[in-house]
Design a protein around this motif. Structure first.
Motif, PDB file in Angstrom:
ATOM      1  N   UNK A 289      64.195  18.448  32.534  1.00  0.00           N
ATOM      2  CA  UNK A 289      64.986  18.453  31.309  1.00  0.00           C
ATOM      3  C   UNK A 289      64.110  18.824  30.120  1.00  0.00           C
ATOM      4  N   UNK A 290      64.594  19.713  29.270  1.00  0.00           N
ATOM      5  CA  UNK A 290      63.858  20.054  28.049  1.00  0.00           C
ATOM      6  C   UNK A 290      64.689  19.622  26.848  1.00  0.00           C
ATOM      7  N   UNK A 291      64.033  19.101  25.833  1.00  0.00           N
ATOM      8  CA  UNK A 291      64.688  18.871  24.538  1.00  0.00           C
ATOM      9  C   UNK A 291      63.887  19.687  23.532  1.00  0.00           C
ATOM     10  N   UNK A 292      64.551  20.580  22.805  1.00  0.00           N
ATOM     11  CA  UNK A 292      63.834  21.431  21.843  1.00  0.00           C
ATOM     12  C   UNK A 292      63.975  20.863  20.441  1.00  0.00           C
ATOM     13  N   UNK A 293      62.927  21.049  19.629  1.00  0.00           N
ATOM     14  CA  UNK A 293      62.969  20.504  18.264  1.00  0.00           C
ATOM     15  C   UNK A 293      63.746  21.398  17.292  1.00  0.00           C
ATOM     16  N   UNK A 294      64.161  22.573  17.747  1.00  0.00           N
ATOM     17  CA  UNK A 294      64.987  23.439  16.893  1.00  0.00           C
ATOM     18  C   UNK A 294      65.652  24.488  17.776  1.00  0.00           C
ATOM     19  N   UNK A 295      66.640  25.139  17.216  1.00  0.00           N
ATOM     20  CA  UNK A 295      67.288  26.250  17.932  1.00  0.00           C
ATOM     21  C   UNK A 295      66.272  27.360  18.176  1.00  0.00           C
ATOM     22  N   UNK A 296      65.385  27.558  17.180  1.00  0.00           N
ATOM     23  CA  UNK A 296      64.387  28.625  17.296  1.00  0.00           C
ATOM     24  C   UNK A 296      63.469  28.367  18.488  1.00  0.00           C
TER      25      UNK A 296
END
Ligand code: UDP
Ligand code: GLC
Length: 416
Positions: free
Chosen positions: A181-188
């Motif tokens: 699972x990945x959680x990204x800190x921004x859409x970018x």
């Protein structure tokens, strides 16, 4: 594991959409029982570490932070009651993203020891949460040993401007074969990983960082003159502040160029070289001398009391030359009630709207930056209006409470 996809237009996942009423109940239960080992490569205090701090401090069930380097981050965590352990290897800590190709072979024995150390620790937890690039590589390589679900908190834009081909190759492989699972800190940041690993966009949810509004509100803070006096800052001048570590891609040199172009402007740089960028610090001093701006420039070093420092300036600058993955300092500046001028790239454009809650300029554009400072200095009512809107927006969209809720839901949803 991640499915490959060819989708060119990843949907924008608003933070929090992962929780329906049903999953909420289910994940809350798991959330209370899943134990987590958080791993971070740094003992220093950067944005990734500040975002991990409240998460580790408030995680409901058993948790521990394993650090791959010692430093002030350990002390901060311990002061919050978070159990911390260390697995340091100097040869591995010495690998930097710009020297990766040269150093990793020599560090191989250290790498193997750290992979094993992380795996040994992970055996006692339900979930392995990897918070930085090195933590990802070392934690995910050990998956055959620990066999725990891996959550990776992505704080970077995985583009070739930020990372070399070897690092990108390794991350792509691990994303496809080891990360659950990945959680990204921004859409970018999310988009950059989707492009690199060709993973399904819906598998990379975005959770923006949040700030503690009460901490930044600091009702008891003295007035501006009092604050400046307390910090040894010049009192009756227009003062810009640039907050963050001193590093070439954070663009302090761009701010110095702008300083030279704006008469009577003063600038304070708050932050230090956290990862050995001493040459850059020297070059900033030389540049200041060359431009003749030393008497209007203050190097404040690393400071712990960011809310007060931010309140002590008239305008906050953000000058990153490469797309900023998120930019905590921007939401902090907004929470401190100061107008922010920022480089419009990466996660910044998910936070600021030009002339509505801040002022955007093209990255590396010294003229645009100098002009923006002049405009805000000449129009204090407009600057106040932008700051007021920014404060509203940060309360609505970037509170630490919302951040923690979203992070916990996603993490808890991975343990079953
Ligand atoms: N920071 C700090 N003291 C300093 C300079 C920076 O506490 O002297 C903090 C700042 O408040 C922010 C973090 O360091 O929370 C920097 O985070 P950001 O995400 O903006 O940048 P990065 O992680 O890329 O350095
Ligand atoms: C990284 C990024 C920064 C972001 C922080 C927190 O340090 O460089 O842009 O704000 O992580 O997610």
């Amino acid at each position: 594991m991640f499915k490959e996809t060819t989708s060119a237009n990843p949907p924008i996942l608003a933070p929090g959409i992962l929780a329906t009423a049903e999953t909420c109940v289910e994940t809350r239960t798991r959330q209370e029982t899943a134990s987590v080992l958080f791993v971070d490569q740094s003992g220093q205090l950067g944005g990734a570490e500040f975002s991990l701090m409240p998460l580790a401090a408030t995680w409901d069930a058993r948790r521990e932070v394993l650090l791959l380097s010692d430093g002030p981050f350990r002390e901060r965590l311990e002061s919050l009651g978070v159990p911390v352990s260390l697995a340091c290897e100097a040869s591995v800590s010495g690998i930097r993203k710009d020297t990766l190709r040269l150093h990793w072979l020599g560090a191989l024995p250290g790498i193997v020891r750290q992979v094993r150390a992380i795996a040994r620790h992970a055996e006692h937890f339900d979930i392995l949460f990897l918070n930085t690039q090195k933590a990802l590589v070392l934690g995910a390589l050990g998956k055959p040993l620990h066999r725990k679900p891996i959550v990776w908190h992505l704080h970077d834009i995985m583009s070739s401007e930020h990372f070399g081909p070897l690092q990108r190759f390794v991350v792509r492989w691990l994303t496809r074969h080891a990360v659950d699972h990945v959680i990204a800190n921004s859409r970018a940041s999310a988009d950059s990983l989707v492009a690199l690993a060709r993973c399904a966009p819906e598998n990379v949810p975005v959770v923006h960082n949040g700030v503690d509004l009460d901490e930044f509100r600091c009702e008891s803070a003295p007035d501006m003159a009092g604050l400046r006096g307390q910090f040894g800052l010049p009192e009756n001048v227009y003062l810009a502040g640039l907050f963050g570590r001193l590093a070439p891609w954070k663009g302090q040199h761009i701010a110095l160029e702008a300083l030279a172009r704006v008469p009577d402007l003063h600038l304070v740089l708050v932050g230090s070289a956290l990862f050995g960028e001493q040459e850059y610090v020297k070059s900033l001093h030389a540049q200041a001398a060359r431009l003749g701006v030393q008497d209007r420039l203050i190097f404040a070093g690393f400071r712990d009391d960011m809310p007060a420092w931010m309140k002590a300036v008239d305008v906050i600058l953000h000058t990153s030359t490469e797309p900023e993955p998120f930019g905590r300092v921007i939401i902090e500046g907004m929470a401190a009630g100061r107008p922010v001028i920022a480089a419009a790239a990466g996660g910044v454009t998910e936070i600021l709207r030009h002339r509505t809650n801040g002022w955007l300029v093209p990255p590396r554009d010294v003229t645009a930056l100098a002009d923006a400072i002049e405009v805000l200095r000449a129009a204090p009512e407009m600057a106040n209006r932008l700051a007021a809107q920014a404060l509203d927006d940060v309360a609505q969209r970037f509170s630490v409470g919302a951040y923690l809720d979203q992070m916990k839901r996603v993490i808890a949803g991975t343990s079953g």
